[in-house]
Design a protein around this motif. Structure first.
Motif, PDB file in Angstrom:
ATOM      1  N   GLY A 160       0.827  -1.190   0.000  1.00 47.50           N
ATOM      2  CA  GLY A 160       0.000   0.000   0.000  1.00 47.50           C
ATOM      3  C   GLY A 160       0.866   1.247   0.000  1.00 47.50           C
ATOM      4  O   GLY A 160       2.081   1.186  -0.126  1.00 47.50           O
ATOM      5  N   THR A 161       0.200   2.380   0.152  1.00 48.99           N
ATOM      6  CA  THR A 161       0.883   3.668   0.212  1.00 48.99           C
ATOM      7  C   THR A 161       0.449   4.371   1.488  1.00 48.99           C
ATOM      8  O   THR A 161      -0.744   4.461   1.780  1.00 48.99           O
ATOM      9  CB  THR A 161       0.520   4.535  -1.011  1.00 48.99           C
ATOM     10  OG1 THR A 161       0.852   3.813  -2.196  1.00 48.99           O
ATOM     11  CG2 THR A 161       1.290   5.845  -0.997  1.00 48.99           C
ATOM     12  N   LYS A 175      -2.503   3.287   4.922  1.00 48.50           N
ATOM     13  CA  LYS A 175      -3.462   4.324   4.526  1.00 48.50           C
ATOM     14  C   LYS A 175      -4.217   3.956   3.244  1.00 48.50           C
ATOM     15  O   LYS A 175      -5.429   4.081   3.178  1.00 48.50           O
ATOM     16  CB  LYS A 175      -2.751   5.668   4.330  1.00 48.50           C
ATOM     17  CG  LYS A 175      -2.023   6.167   5.551  1.00 48.50           C
ATOM     18  CD  LYS A 175      -2.980   6.641   6.590  1.00 48.50           C
ATOM     19  CE  LYS A 175      -2.217   7.177   7.788  1.00 48.50           C
ATOM     20  NZ  LYS A 175      -2.959   8.054   8.602  1.00 48.50           N
ATOM     21  N   LYS A 176      -3.489   3.511   2.207  1.00 50.65           N
ATOM     22  CA  LYS A 176      -4.115   3.130   0.941  1.00 50.65           C
ATOM     23  C   LYS A 176      -3.636   1.726   0.570  1.00 50.65           C
ATOM     24  O   LYS A 176      -2.671   1.558  -0.171  1.00 50.65           O
ATOM     25  CB  LYS A 176      -3.741   4.118  -0.170  1.00 50.65           C
ATOM     26  CG  LYS A 176      -4.248   5.518   0.054  1.00 50.65           C
ATOM     27  CD  LYS A 176      -3.804   6.446  -1.061  1.00 50.65           C
ATOM     28  CE  LYS A 176      -4.208   7.870  -0.760  1.00 50.65           C
ATOM     29  NZ  LYS A 176      -3.617   8.813  -1.706  1.00 50.65           N
ATOM     30  N   GLU A 178      -3.314  -1.920  -1.215  1.00 53.88           N
ATOM     31  CA  GLU A 178      -3.407  -2.351  -2.616  1.00 53.88           C
ATOM     32  C   GLU A 178      -3.305  -3.869  -2.674  1.00 53.88           C
ATOM     33  O   GLU A 178      -2.794  -4.503  -1.769  1.00 53.88           O
ATOM     34  CB  GLU A 178      -2.246  -1.752  -3.428  1.00 53.88           C
ATOM     35  CG  GLU A 178      -2.181  -0.248  -3.421  1.00 53.88           C
ATOM     36  CD  GLU A 178      -0.853   0.289  -3.970  1.00 53.88           C
ATOM     37  OE1 GLU A 178       0.056  -0.514  -4.256  1.00 53.88           O
ATOM     38  OE2 GLU A 178      -0.744   1.513  -4.095  1.00 53.88           O
TER      39      GLU A 178
END
Length: 185
Positions: A160-161, A175-176, A178
């Motif tokens: 993720g990012t 946070k984000k 994937e």
């Protein structure tokens, strides 16, 4: 006559000494360099292995190939241009978190680590964390990043990012997120 000979010898001796002094001074020049302390390290150490304590309690082990201390900079900092290996100890001196990076800066007043370039961390559960940059705020007891993150667990890999965690990497949030997430039925 004796007085004239003594006078000539004294003059010859004085002239010889002046000539030696002049020639020796004219050939040797010493340059004194003034160093600006705000941009010069106070300490430059190689192959460092040290323990860091807080209030008499050992908190960290630091290993680094090179350590520069800029204590007179506007924002004082430690620079680790050839990377760092940090181990954080719990109250019983067991390693509860480990971090490595190819470059690091520690801002002493803020108590903030800026770890960069191939940052690898591991917690007690054996989970591996990989990113290009990670910050560690000792004051807030928080680790965070806005970069891509890869977490390798025993049975899966999470990517993720953006990332936030406690200091032991046991409670964290991507946070984000994937990727493909397996769901148990």
């Amino acid at each position: 006559m004796d007085l004239v000979v003594k006078y000539r010898r004294s003059v010859a001796t004085i002239l010889s000494m002046v000539a030696i002094f002049l020639f020796s001074c004219s050939e040797k020049h010493e340059v004194v360099e003034v160093v600006e302390r705000s941009i010069s390290p106070r300490l430059h150490a190689l192959d460092v292995a040290t323990l860091v304590s807080d209030s008499g309690i050992t908190r960290y082990r630091v290993n680094a190939k090179e350590w520069l201390v800029f204590d007179k900079a506007e924002e004082p900092y430690w620079d680790f241009p050839k990377g760092i290996h940090l181990e954080r100890f719990d109250s019983t001196l067991n390693v509860d978190a480990e971090v490595k990076s190819k470059y690091a800066i520690y801002y002493t007043n803020k108590k903030l680590w800026d770890l960069r370039d191939s940052v690898h961390a591991m917690n007690l559960q054996g989970e591996h964390f990989e990113t290009n940059q990670m910050f560690w705020s000792e004051k807030e007891e928080l680790i965070f990043s806005s970069e891509k993150i890869k977490i390798t667990q025993a049975d899966k890999i999470i990517t993720g990012t953006g990332f936030e965690s406690n200091q032991t990497f046991t409670k964290y949030v991507i946070k984000k997120p994937e990727g493909i997430f397996p769901i148990k039925e």
